[in-house]
Design a protein around this motif. Structure first.
Motif, PDB file in Angstrom:
ATOM      1  N   SER A  62      33.833  22.771  33.988  1.00  9.18           N
ATOM      2  CA  SER A  62      33.545  24.191  34.182  1.00  9.18           C
ATOM      3  C   SER A  62      34.832  24.937  34.505  1.00  9.18           C
ATOM      4  O   SER A  62      35.853  24.336  34.855  1.00  9.18           O
ATOM      5  CB  SER A  62      32.521  24.409  35.310  1.00  9.18           C
ATOM      6  N   ARG A  63      34.753  26.251  34.389  1.00 12.27           N
ATOM      7  CA  ARG A  63      35.878  27.130  34.729  1.00 12.27           C
ATOM      8  C   ARG A  63      35.299  28.407  35.321  1.00 12.27           C
ATOM      9  O   ARG A  63      34.422  29.035  34.710  1.00 12.27           O
ATOM     10  CB  ARG A  63      36.689  27.441  33.470  1.00 12.27           C
ATOM     11  N   VAL A  64      35.774  28.782  36.507  1.00 17.98           N
ATOM     12  CA  VAL A  64      35.264  29.983  37.168  1.00 17.98           C
ATOM     13  C   VAL A  64      36.433  30.872  37.590  1.00 17.98           C
ATOM     14  O   VAL A  64      37.570  30.410  37.742  1.00 17.98           O
ATOM     15  CB  VAL A  64      34.398  29.644  38.404  1.00 17.98           C
ATOM     16  N   TYR A  65      36.103  32.158  37.801  1.00 21.58           N
ATOM     17  CA  TYR A  65      37.092  33.162  38.208  1.00 21.58           C
ATOM     18  C   TYR A  65      36.647  33.818  39.507  1.00 21.58           C
ATOM     19  O   TYR A  65      35.446  33.965  39.760  1.00 21.58           O
ATOM     20  CB  TYR A  65      37.245  34.230  37.125  1.00 21.58           C
ATOM     21  N   LEU A  66      37.615  34.250  40.310  1.00 19.69           N
ATOM     22  CA  LEU A  66      37.308  34.954  41.544  1.00 19.69           C
ATOM     23  C   LEU A  66      37.076  36.431  41.241  1.00 19.69           C
ATOM     24  O   LEU A  66      37.920  37.098  40.640  1.00 19.69           O
ATOM     25  CB  LEU A  66      38.457  34.803  42.543  1.00 19.69           C
ATOM     26  N   LEU A  67      35.925  36.931  41.670  1.00 18.66           N
ATOM     27  CA  LEU A  67      35.552  38.330  41.469  1.00 18.66           C
ATOM     28  C   LEU A  67      35.853  39.160  42.709  1.00 18.66           C
ATOM     29  O   LEU A  67      35.627  38.719  43.844  1.00 18.66           O
ATOM     30  CB  LEU A  67      34.063  38.442  41.168  1.00 18.66           C
ATOM     31  N   ASP A  68      36.311  40.388  42.485  1.00 18.55           N
ATOM     32  CA  ASP A  68      36.469  41.363  43.560  1.00 18.55           C
ATOM     33  C   ASP A  68      35.135  42.021  43.864  1.00 18.55           C
ATOM     34  O   ASP A  68      34.758  42.215  45.012  1.00 18.55           O
ATOM     35  CB  ASP A  68      37.490  42.423  43.135  1.00 18.55           C
ATOM     36  N   ASP A  69      34.444  42.398  42.798  1.00 15.64           N
ATOM     37  CA  ASP A  69      33.083  42.911  42.891  1.00 15.64           C
ATOM     38  C   ASP A  69      32.314  42.364  41.696  1.00 15.64           C
ATOM     39  O   ASP A  69      32.837  41.538  40.939  1.00 15.64           O
ATOM     40  CB  ASP A  69      33.051  44.444  42.956  1.00 15.64           C
ATOM     41  N   GLU A  70      31.119  42.800  41.487  1.00 12.76           N
ATOM     42  CA  GLU A  70      30.264  42.198  40.466  1.00 12.76           C
ATOM     43  C   GLU A  70      30.799  42.355  39.046  1.00 12.76           C
ATOM     44  O   GLU A  70      30.418  41.605  38.146  1.00 12.76           O
ATOM     45  CB  GLU A  70      28.858  42.794  40.539  1.00 12.76           C
ATOM     46  N   ASN A  71      31.703  43.314  38.831  1.00 13.90           N
ATOM     47  CA  ASN A  71      32.177  43.592  37.474  1.00 13.90           C
ATOM     48  C   ASN A  71      33.691  43.529  37.313  1.00 13.90           C
ATOM     49  O   ASN A  71      34.209  43.899  36.262  1.00 13.90           O
ATOM     50  CB  ASN A  71      31.700  44.991  37.049  1.00 13.90           C
ATOM     51  N   THR A  72      34.401  43.031  38.356  1.00 15.32           N
ATOM     52  CA  THR A  72      35.855  43.087  38.320  1.00 15.32           C
ATOM     53  C   THR A  72      36.464  41.834  38.919  1.00 15.32           C
ATOM     54  O   THR A  72      36.096  41.431  40.039  1.00 15.32           O
ATOM     55  CB  THR A  72      36.373  44.307  39.116  1.00 15.32           C
ATOM     56  N   TYR A  73      37.383  41.228  38.189  1.00 13.74           N
ATOM     57  CA  TYR A  73      38.134  40.108  38.739  1.00 13.74           C
ATOM     58  C   TYR A  73      39.096  40.599  39.817  1.00 13.74           C
ATOM     59  O   TYR A  73      39.646  41.704  39.719  1.00 13.74           O
ATOM     60  CB  TYR A  73      38.960  39.414  37.648  1.00 13.74           C
ATOM     61  N   HIS A  74      39.338  39.757  40.819  1.00 15.04           N
ATOM     62  CA  HIS A  74      40.363  40.088  41.807  1.00 15.04           C
ATOM     63  C   HIS A  74      41.735  39.861  41.174  1.00 15.04           C
ATOM     64  O   HIS A  74      42.001  38.801  40.619  1.00 15.04           O
ATOM     65  CB  HIS A  74      40.229  39.213  43.052  1.00 15.04           C
ATOM     66  N   LEU A  75      42.608  40.853  41.237  1.00 17.50           N
ATOM     67  CA  LEU A  75      43.942  40.759  40.673  1.00 17.50           C
ATOM     68  C   LEU A  75      44.960  40.481  41.777  1.00 17.50           C
ATOM     69  O   LEU A  75      45.011  41.203  42.779  1.00 17.50           O
ATOM     70  CB  LEU A  75      44.309  42.049  39.934  1.00 17.50           C
ATOM     71  N   PHE A  76      45.761  39.440  41.586  1.00 21.42           N
ATOM     72  CA  PHE A  76      46.752  39.018  42.569  1.00 21.42           C
ATOM     73  C   PHE A  76      48.156  39.395  42.118  1.00 21.42           C
ATOM     74  O   PHE A  76      48.516  39.216  40.944  1.00 21.42           O
ATOM     75  CB  PHE A  76      46.708  37.493  42.744  1.00 21.42           C
TER      76      PHE A  76
END
Length: 453
Positions: A124-138
């Motif tokens: 599997s592969r998952v991403y960290l979300l900032d909110d329900e529709n946006t990835y958290h950008l680092f």
């Protein structure tokens, strides 16, 4: 430098909806807490969530539940051509635990490798979300990133990976009108390998010239490229951290042909596929990382990665990537290179990369594509956190944990990368094993020196 026309064969987007949202399974993102720290070590807990990559999801007709993709092939009726397929097919929600073996508890994310449900899921592969529709950008320039990891259940041939890629924060939804799903359904993946196995790229079905490569996957005509910082690629026997960079592109970009760098054209593409890796075993210290070694992989430990800039600001050029481990209350500095003819480096700098490439006789595509400064520019633009578990149908993960290439002399510097046998890592074998998993937990990020004691 390639012309845009030669590199990227973008098709004109028609005014059709595509990569739509199915309604059979509700999409409920597992909650994961992380901590943002400030100078002095004060940390604030934030409630985030993770989202499953779109490539793992059920893809079915918009008017029913007929599969658009079964096994490793597209349905010829629903998908006679790219535009029709794009309009006909929808991504559905995910049963994270039951189907994909993904679960969270507080600050911990567990990824099981094989999950047996109605169908068998692998990886599997998952991403960290900032909110329900946006990835958290680092932006990690002049910052550090710390997490705990348990790799005790990762044998040879497996890769538990935590890394950053320069994806769009919304998963490409704004740039590509045919992408109606966006980050909420894990769209928009890219990396420096310019993968061609994604079913959708730029909101369009990647079915042109699709060829099945394994029981469940295949490759299409297009790939998807962007800068990538591999903070952690590891199993219980070997580990590496590796920056990879691309030239002539900014952010997620579709490629075709030579630009993707496939096969014999590996070093002709827009991205540096090799990267500049620091693998303790490969750099000459075979006693540093592994079961009952300095970093003991039979139990959990913390991984600290520091991204230092030329002027100690978040806008200066990235000049060094340092690695520190913490286990059982002990701070463990990274191992140093241990070969004649090379300085005792224990971090990644452009000087280290150049010396390493010369020692190993490797092509220095990292330097020619911009080196650490390019990696820093990608961070300043914003990068998405990815966590995954996977096996390797191409070369059985030997590049991480064994002798590779297999016809090389393991006594020559750079060939031996870990203790695993060259016969290990065969997907059919590791997928038949039970109990394989990785746990990432206690994610912290903030200024240098703020995330660990």
């Amino acid at each position: 430098m390639y012309s845009a026309a030669a590199i990227f064969a973008f098709a004109l987007l028609r005014s059709v909806r595509g990569q739509q949202i199915g309604t059979y399974t509700a999409e409920d993102h597992p909650v994961l807490t992380v901590q943002q720290c400030s100078a002095g070590g004060s940390c604030t807990t934030q409630s985030k969530s993770v989202v499953l990559d779109s490539n793992w999801r059920w893809l079915h007709s918009t008017t029913g539940y007929t599969n658009c993709y079964t096994g490793n092939q597209w349905d010829a009726t629903l998908c006679p051509d790219v535009d029709t397929c794009t309009a006909n097919c929808a991504l559905d929600g995910a049963d994270y635990s039951g189907t994909y073996g993904i679960s969270t508890s507080g600050n911990a994310l567990t990824l099981n490798f094989v999950t047996h449900g109605a169908n068998t899921n692998v990886g599997s592969r998952v991403y960290l979300l900032d909110d329900e529709n946006t990835y958290h950008l680092f932006n990690m320039k002049n910052q550090e990133f710390t997490f705990d990891v348990d790799v005790s259940n990762l044998p040879c041939g497996l890769n538990g990976a935590l890394y950053f890629v320069q994806m769009d924060g919304d998963g490409g939804k704004a740039r590509f009108p045919t992408n109606a799903a966006g980050a909420a359904y894990g769209t928009g993946y890219c990396d420096t390998q310019c993968p061609q196995d994604l079913k959708f790229i730029d909101g369009q079905a990647n079915m042109l010239n699709w060829t099945g490569t394994s029981a469940n996957s295949g490759t299409g005509f297009y790939g998807t490229c962007c800068n990538e910082m591999d903070v952690w690629e590891a199993n219980s026997l070997s580990a590496a951290f590796t920056p990879h960079v691309c030239s002539g592109i900014t952010g997620q970009t579709r490629c075709s042909g030579t630009a993707c760098g496939e096969g014999d054209e590996r070093y002709d593409g827009v991205c540096d596929k090799d990267g500049c890796d620091f693998n303790s075993w490969r750099m000459g210290d075979e006693t540093f990382y592994g079961p009952s070694m300095t970093v003991d992989t039979t139990s959990k430990f913390s991984v600290v990665t520091q991204f230092l800039t030329s002027d100690n600001t978040t806008t200066g050029d990235l000049v060094e990537i340092r690695r520190i481990y913490v286990q059982n209350g002990q701070v463990i500095q990274n191992s140093a290179t241990d070969f004649p003819g090379i300085a005792a480096y224990n971090s990644i700098t452009d000087d280290f990369c150049n010396a390493q490439k010369t020692l190993f006789g490797d092509t220095n595509s990292f330097e020619t594509r911009g080196g650490l400064a390019e990696m820093g520019d990608a961070f300043e633009a914003g990068m998405v956190l990815v966590m995954s578990i996977w096996d390797d149908y191409a070369v059985n993960m030997l590049w991480l944990d064994s002798d590779y290439p297999t016809d090389g002399d393991p006594c020559q510097p750079g060939i031996s990368r870990g203790p695993c046998a060259t016969t290990s890592g065969v997907p059919a074998t590791v997928e038949a094993e039970s109990g394989i998993s990785v746990v990432y937990s206690n994610i912290k990020f903030g200024p240098i020196g703020s995330t660990f004691a």
